[in-house]
Design a protein around this motif. Structure first.
Motif, PDB file in Angstrom:
ATOM      1  N   ASN A 221       0.822  -1.210   0.000  1.00  0.00           N
ATOM      2  CA  ASN A 221       0.000   0.000   0.000  1.00  0.00           C
ATOM      3  C   ASN A 221       0.863   1.270   0.000  1.00  0.00           C
ATOM      4  N   ASP A 222       2.179   1.094   0.008  1.00  0.00           N
ATOM      5  CA  ASP A 222       3.106   2.234  -0.091  1.00  0.00           C
ATOM      6  C   ASP A 222       3.698   2.355  -1.497  1.00  0.00           C
ATOM      7  N   LEU A 223       3.425   1.361  -2.345  1.00  0.00           N
ATOM      8  CA  LEU A 223       4.115   1.284  -3.640  1.00  0.00           C
ATOM      9  C   LEU A 223       3.900   2.522  -4.507  1.00  0.00           C
ATOM     10  N   GLU A 224       2.639   2.948  -4.666  1.00  0.00           N
ATOM     11  CA  GLU A 224       2.379   4.115  -5.534  1.00  0.00           C
ATOM     12  C   GLU A 224       3.114   5.348  -5.011  1.00  0.00           C
ATOM     13  N   MET A 225       3.116   5.500  -3.699  1.00  0.00           N
ATOM     14  CA  MET A 225       3.793   6.659  -3.092  1.00  0.00           C
ATOM     15  C   MET A 225       5.294   6.611  -3.364  1.00  0.00           C
ATOM     16  N   LEU A 226       5.887   5.433  -3.206  1.00  0.00           N
ATOM     17  CA  LEU A 226       7.331   5.295  -3.440  1.00  0.00           C
ATOM     18  C   LEU A 226       7.676   5.537  -4.915  1.00  0.00           C
ATOM     19  N   PRO A 232      12.651   7.656  -3.035  1.00  0.00           N
ATOM     20  CA  PRO A 232      11.937   6.602  -2.324  1.00  0.00           C
ATOM     21  C   PRO A 232      12.867   5.711  -1.508  1.00  0.00           C
ATOM     22  N   VAL A 233      12.418   5.314  -0.326  1.00  0.00           N
ATOM     23  CA  VAL A 233      13.208   4.417   0.527  1.00  0.00           C
ATOM     24  C   VAL A 233      12.327   3.265   1.013  1.00  0.00           C
ATOM     25  N   ALA A 234      12.743   2.039   0.707  1.00  0.00           N
ATOM     26  CA  ALA A 234      12.037   0.853   1.213  1.00  0.00           C
ATOM     27  C   ALA A 234      12.721   0.414   2.497  1.00  0.00           C
ATOM     28  N   MET A 235      11.937   0.043   3.482  1.00  0.00           N
ATOM     29  CA  MET A 235      12.499  -0.424   4.743  1.00  0.00           C
ATOM     30  C   MET A 235      13.233  -1.750   4.535  1.00  0.00           C
ATOM     31  N   THR A 236      14.263  -1.987   5.335  1.00  0.00           N
ATOM     32  CA  THR A 236      14.984  -3.263   5.215  1.00  0.00           C
ATOM     33  C   THR A 236      14.081  -4.435   5.582  1.00  0.00           C
ATOM     34  N   ASN A 237      12.991  -4.150   6.329  1.00  0.00           N
ATOM     35  CA  ASN A 237      12.039  -5.204   6.715  1.00  0.00           C
ATOM     36  C   ASN A 237      10.793  -5.218   5.812  1.00  0.00           C
ATOM     37  N   SER A 238      10.936  -4.676   4.598  1.00  0.00           N
ATOM     38  CA  SER A 238       9.789  -4.558   3.682  1.00  0.00           C
ATOM     39  C   SER A 238       9.267  -5.892   3.174  1.00  0.00           C
ATOM     40  N   ASP A 246      13.387  -0.399  -7.837  1.00  0.00           N
ATOM     41  CA  ASP A 246      14.693   0.245  -7.673  1.00  0.00           C
ATOM     42  C   ASP A 246      14.647   1.331  -6.599  1.00  0.00           C
ATOM     43  N   PHE A 247      14.309   0.944  -5.377  1.00  0.00           N
ATOM     44  CA  PHE A 247      14.232   1.907  -4.280  1.00  0.00           C
ATOM     45  C   PHE A 247      15.488   1.793  -3.411  1.00  0.00           C
TER      46      PHE A 247
END
Length: 267
Positions: A221-226, A232-238, A246-247
Protein backbone atom coordinates in the motif's frame (compact mmCIF):
# COMPACT_ATOMS: atom_id res chain seq x y z
CA UNK A 1 18.85 17.55 -4.06
CA UNK A 2 16.94 19.48 -1.42
CA UNK A 3 14.20 17.73 0.52
CA UNK A 4 11.03 19.75 1.07
CA UNK A 5 8.68 16.96 2.12
CA UNK A 6 9.30 13.64 3.85
CA UNK A 7 6.40 11.19 3.94
CA UNK A 8 6.42 8.01 5.98
CA UNK A 9 4.12 5.06 6.46
CA UNK A 10 3.57 4.14 10.14
CA UNK A 11 3.10 0.43 10.87
CA UNK A 12 6.31 -1.59 10.35
CA UNK A 13 7.94 1.55 8.92
CA UNK A 14 8.05 4.53 11.28
CA UNK A 15 6.62 2.72 14.31
CA UNK A 16 8.43 -0.06 16.11
CA UNK A 17 6.55 -3.36 16.42
CA UNK A 18 5.30 -2.26 19.86
CA UNK A 19 3.76 0.86 18.20
CA UNK A 20 6.17 3.33 19.80
CA UNK A 21 8.89 5.48 18.22
CA UNK A 22 11.97 7.37 19.36
CA UNK A 23 10.41 10.72 20.29
CA UNK A 24 13.71 12.43 21.08
CA UNK A 25 15.18 11.49 17.70
CA UNK A 26 11.95 12.48 15.92
CA UNK A 27 12.07 15.95 17.49
CA UNK A 28 15.66 16.30 16.25
CA UNK A 29 14.55 15.32 12.75
CA UNK A 30 11.62 17.77 12.84
CA UNK A 31 13.81 20.63 14.06
CA UNK A 32 16.36 20.05 11.27
CA UNK A 33 13.67 19.61 8.64
CA UNK A 34 11.72 22.71 9.70
CA UNK A 35 14.94 24.74 9.81
CA UNK A 36 15.38 23.90 6.10
CA UNK A 37 11.77 24.81 5.32
CA UNK A 38 10.75 21.17 5.02
CA UNK A 39 7.72 19.33 6.38
CA UNK A 40 7.04 15.83 7.68
CA UNK A 41 3.98 13.91 6.51
CA UNK A 42 2.52 10.87 8.24
CA UNK A 43 1.07 8.69 5.43
CA UNK A 44 -0.88 5.79 6.86
CA UNK A 45 -3.80 3.40 6.60
CA UNK A 46 -4.67 4.38 10.18
CA UNK A 47 -7.51 6.80 10.83
CA UNK A 48 -7.04 10.37 12.00
CA UNK A 49 -7.74 9.91 15.73
CA UNK A 50 -5.26 7.03 15.94
CA UNK A 51 -2.50 9.13 14.34
CA UNK A 52 -3.21 12.04 16.69
CA UNK A 53 -2.93 9.64 19.61
CA UNK A 54 0.49 8.36 18.43
CA UNK A 55 1.78 11.92 17.85
CA UNK A 56 0.12 13.69 20.77
CA UNK A 57 3.46 15.24 21.78
CA UNK A 58 4.03 16.67 18.28
CA UNK A 59 0.79 18.52 17.60
CA UNK A 60 1.13 21.09 14.83
CA UNK A 61 4.52 19.77 13.72
CA UNK A 62 3.43 17.36 10.97
CA UNK A 63 0.92 16.95 8.12
CA UNK A 64 -1.25 13.88 7.66
CA UNK A 65 -2.49 11.45 5.02
CA UNK A 66 -4.93 9.06 6.74
CA UNK A 67 -6.95 5.99 5.71
CA UNK A 68 -4.45 5.11 2.96
CA UNK A 69 -4.99 8.45 1.25
CA UNK A 70 -8.75 8.90 1.67
CA UNK A 71 -8.17 11.93 3.90
CA UNK A 72 -5.66 14.76 3.82
CA UNK A 73 -5.19 16.96 6.89
CA UNK A 74 -3.13 20.08 6.29
CA UNK A 75 -2.27 22.39 9.19
CA UNK A 76 -4.86 20.63 11.36
CA UNK A 77 -7.73 21.04 8.86
CA UNK A 78 -9.37 18.27 6.85
CA UNK A 79 -8.76 19.63 3.33
CA UNK A 80 -9.59 16.68 1.10
CA UNK A 81 -11.77 13.58 1.35
CA UNK A 82 -12.37 10.78 -1.15
CA UNK A 83 -15.36 8.55 -0.20
CA UNK A 84 -16.41 5.20 -1.73
CA UNK A 85 -19.55 5.12 -3.87
CA UNK A 86 -22.82 4.38 -2.09
CA UNK A 87 -23.29 0.77 -3.21
CA UNK A 88 -19.84 -0.38 -2.03
CA UNK A 89 -20.51 -1.03 1.70
CA UNK A 90 -23.44 -3.40 0.99
CA UNK A 91 -21.51 -5.27 -1.73
CA UNK A 92 -18.51 -5.82 0.57
CA UNK A 93 -20.77 -6.82 3.45
CA UNK A 94 -22.41 -9.59 1.42
CA UNK A 95 -19.07 -10.79 0.00
CA UNK A 96 -17.71 -10.98 3.55
CA UNK A 97 -20.46 -13.45 4.44
CA UNK A 98 -18.94 -15.94 1.99
CA UNK A 99 -15.64 -15.72 3.88
CA UNK A 100 -17.22 -15.67 7.31
CA UNK A 101 -15.26 -18.66 8.69
CA UNK A 102 -11.95 -16.86 7.98
CA UNK A 103 -13.08 -13.40 9.02
CA UNK A 104 -11.55 -11.88 12.13
CA UNK A 105 -14.41 -10.20 13.99
CA UNK A 106 -16.27 -8.40 11.22
CA UNK A 107 -16.39 -5.61 8.64
CA UNK A 108 -15.66 -2.01 9.59
CA UNK A 109 -16.85 1.04 7.69
CA UNK A 110 -14.77 4.12 8.43
CA UNK A 111 -16.25 7.61 8.13
CA UNK A 112 -14.43 10.90 8.71
CA UNK A 113 -14.94 11.04 12.50
CA UNK A 114 -16.38 7.65 13.42
CA UNK A 115 -16.52 4.02 12.40
CA UNK A 116 -19.30 1.45 12.10
CA UNK A 117 -18.87 -2.30 12.43
CA UNK A 118 -20.94 -5.34 11.58
CA UNK A 119 -19.72 -8.25 13.69
CA UNK A 120 -19.68 -11.63 11.93
CA UNK A 121 -17.59 -13.68 14.39
CA UNK A 122 -17.75 -12.50 17.95
CA UNK A 123 -14.49 -12.44 19.88
CA UNK A 124 -14.13 -10.45 23.09
CA UNK A 125 -10.41 -9.99 22.48
CA UNK A 126 -10.78 -8.72 18.90
CA UNK A 127 -13.72 -6.52 19.83
CA UNK A 128 -11.75 -4.93 22.68
CA UNK A 129 -8.92 -4.25 20.22
CA UNK A 130 -11.32 -2.76 17.64
CA UNK A 131 -12.86 -0.46 20.24
CA UNK A 132 -9.41 0.75 21.19
CA UNK A 133 -8.34 1.09 17.56
CA UNK A 134 -11.42 2.95 16.27
CA UNK A 135 -12.47 5.96 18.24
CA UNK A 136 -16.27 6.39 18.15
CA UNK A 137 -17.01 2.82 17.05
CA UNK A 138 -20.71 2.05 16.60
CA UNK A 139 -21.81 -1.57 16.28
CA UNK A 140 -24.56 -2.00 13.68
CA UNK A 141 -26.56 -4.90 12.25
CA UNK A 142 -26.92 -3.60 8.70
CA UNK A 143 -25.27 -1.11 6.33
CA UNK A 144 -28.65 0.63 6.06
CA UNK A 145 -27.86 2.16 9.46
CA UNK A 146 -24.94 4.10 7.96
CA UNK A 147 -25.95 7.63 7.06
CA UNK A 148 -22.71 9.37 6.08
CA UNK A 149 -19.94 9.02 3.48
CA UNK A 150 -17.64 6.04 4.03
CA UNK A 151 -13.95 6.56 3.30
CA UNK A 152 -12.77 3.00 3.80
CA UNK A 153 -14.13 -0.49 4.32
CA UNK A 154 -11.73 -2.71 6.29
CA UNK A 155 -11.61 -6.35 7.22
CA UNK A 156 -9.05 -8.88 8.39
CA UNK A 157 -8.96 -12.22 6.56
CA UNK A 158 -5.79 -14.10 7.50
CA UNK A 159 -4.57 -16.53 4.82
CA UNK A 160 -7.33 -15.81 2.29
CA UNK A 161 -6.90 -12.06 1.78
CA UNK A 162 -5.78 -12.43 -1.86
CA UNK A 163 -8.79 -14.61 -2.75
CA UNK A 164 -11.10 -12.04 -1.24
CA UNK A 165 -9.32 -9.16 -2.99
CA UNK A 166 -9.68 -10.92 -6.36
CA UNK A 167 -13.37 -11.43 -5.74
CA UNK A 168 -13.88 -7.77 -4.79
CA UNK A 169 -12.22 -6.79 -8.06
CA UNK A 170 -14.52 -9.16 -10.00
CA UNK A 171 -17.66 -7.77 -8.38
CA UNK A 172 -16.80 -4.06 -8.14
CA UNK A 173 -14.12 -3.67 -10.84
CA UNK A 174 -12.78 -0.13 -11.08
CA UNK A 175 -15.37 1.24 -8.62
CA UNK A 176 -12.84 0.58 -5.83
CA UNK A 177 -9.14 0.34 -5.05
CA UNK A 178 -8.32 -2.74 -2.96
CA UNK A 179 -5.11 -2.94 -1.00
CA UNK A 180 -3.55 -4.98 1.78
CA UNK A 181 -1.18 -3.77 4.45
CA UNK A 182 -0.19 -7.37 5.11
CA UNK A 183 -1.15 -9.66 8.00
CA UNK A 184 -4.52 -10.34 6.33
CA UNK A 185 -5.72 -6.73 6.67
CA UNK A 186 -7.63 -5.46 3.63
CA UNK A 187 -8.72 -1.89 2.88
CA UNK A 188 -11.24 -1.00 0.19
CA UNK A 189 -11.28 2.66 -0.82
CA UNK A 190 -12.32 5.02 -3.61
CA UNK A 191 -10.46 4.05 -6.85
CA UNK A 192 -8.60 7.38 -6.86
CA UNK A 193 -7.37 6.81 -3.34
CA UNK A 194 -3.80 5.85 -2.65
CA UNK A 195 -1.04 7.51 -0.71
CA UNK A 196 0.53 8.82 -3.93
CA UNK A 197 -2.55 10.79 -5.01
CA UNK A 198 -2.91 12.26 -1.53
CA UNK A 199 0.78 13.17 -1.47
CA UNK A 200 0.47 14.69 -4.94
CA UNK A 201 -2.43 16.81 -3.68
CA UNK A 202 -0.25 18.07 -0.79
CA UNK A 203 2.76 18.65 -3.07
CA UNK A 204 0.70 20.67 -5.55
CA UNK A 205 -0.95 22.64 -2.73
CA UNK A 206 2.47 23.48 -1.26
CA UNK A 207 4.15 23.92 -4.66
CA UNK A 208 6.67 21.09 -4.22
CA UNK A 209 8.09 18.90 -6.99
CA UNK A 210 8.13 15.07 -6.71
CA UNK A 211 11.94 15.23 -6.94
CA UNK A 212 11.94 17.24 -3.68
CA UNK A 213 10.03 14.54 -1.77
CA UNK A 214 11.42 11.59 0.17
CA UNK A 215 9.14 8.72 1.22
CA UNK A 216 9.41 5.58 3.35
CA UNK A 217 7.32 2.43 3.19
CA UNK A 218 7.32 -1.30 3.84
CA UNK A 219 4.19 -2.65 2.14
CA UNK A 220 2.31 -2.79 -1.14
CA UNK A 221 0.00 0.00 0.00
CA UNK A 222 3.11 2.23 -0.09
CA UNK A 223 4.11 1.28 -3.64
CA UNK A 224 2.38 4.11 -5.53
CA UNK A 225 3.79 6.66 -3.09
CA UNK A 226 7.33 5.29 -3.44
CA UNK A 227 7.02 5.34 -7.23
CA UNK A 228 5.72 8.93 -7.21
CA UNK A 229 8.51 10.55 -5.17
CA UNK A 230 12.01 11.36 -6.34
CA UNK A 231 13.66 9.89 -3.25
CA UNK A 232 11.94 6.60 -2.32
CA UNK A 233 13.21 4.42 0.53
CA UNK A 234 12.04 0.85 1.21
CA UNK A 235 12.50 -0.42 4.74
CA UNK A 236 14.98 -3.26 5.22
CA UNK A 237 12.04 -5.20 6.71
CA UNK A 238 9.79 -4.56 3.68
CA UNK A 239 7.44 -6.91 1.89
CA UNK A 240 9.65 -8.82 -0.62
CA UNK A 241 7.64 -7.33 -3.50
CA UNK A 242 9.06 -3.86 -2.79
CA UNK A 243 12.62 -5.13 -3.23
CA UNK A 244 11.85 -5.85 -6.89
CA UNK A 245 11.75 -2.09 -7.45
CA UNK A 246 14.69 0.24 -7.67
CA UNK A 247 14.23 1.91 -4.28
CA UNK A 248 16.96 2.88 -1.84
CA UNK A 249 16.98 0.90 1.43
CA UNK A 250 16.71 2.27 4.94
CA UNK A 251 19.78 2.22 7.20
CA UNK A 252 17.99 0.02 9.75
CA UNK A 253 14.64 -1.71 10.20
CA UNK A 254 11.57 -0.22 11.90
CA UNK A 255 12.54 -1.56 15.32
CA UNK A 256 15.86 0.31 15.16
CA UNK A 257 14.74 3.82 14.14
CA UNK A 258 15.36 3.07 10.45
CA UNK A 259 13.34 6.02 9.14
CA UNK A 260 14.79 8.60 11.53
CA UNK A 261 18.40 7.45 11.10
CA UNK A 262 18.07 7.47 7.31
CA UNK A 263 16.59 10.99 7.35
CA UNK A 264 19.33 12.30 9.64
CA UNK A 265 21.98 10.92 7.33
CA UNK A 266 20.31 12.68 4.37
CA UNK A 267 19.77 15.99 6.16
Amino acid sequence: MSIKLIASDLDATFLKDDKTFNEVLFQEVLDKLHAQGGQFIVATGNHVQKVREYFKNFEGQYQMIANNGAEVILNGELTHVWAVSEEVPAEIDSLADKYKTHLQLGVSFVAANKAFMIIKNHSDEHLAFAKKYFENLTLIDSVTEINEPILKVSLVLPRVEYDFMREVKLVLGNKVHVTTSGYGAIDIVNPHVNKANALKYIAETLDVLPSEIMAFGDGLNDLEMLEYVGQPVAMTNSDEALFQHDFARSIADNDNDGVLKTILEKL
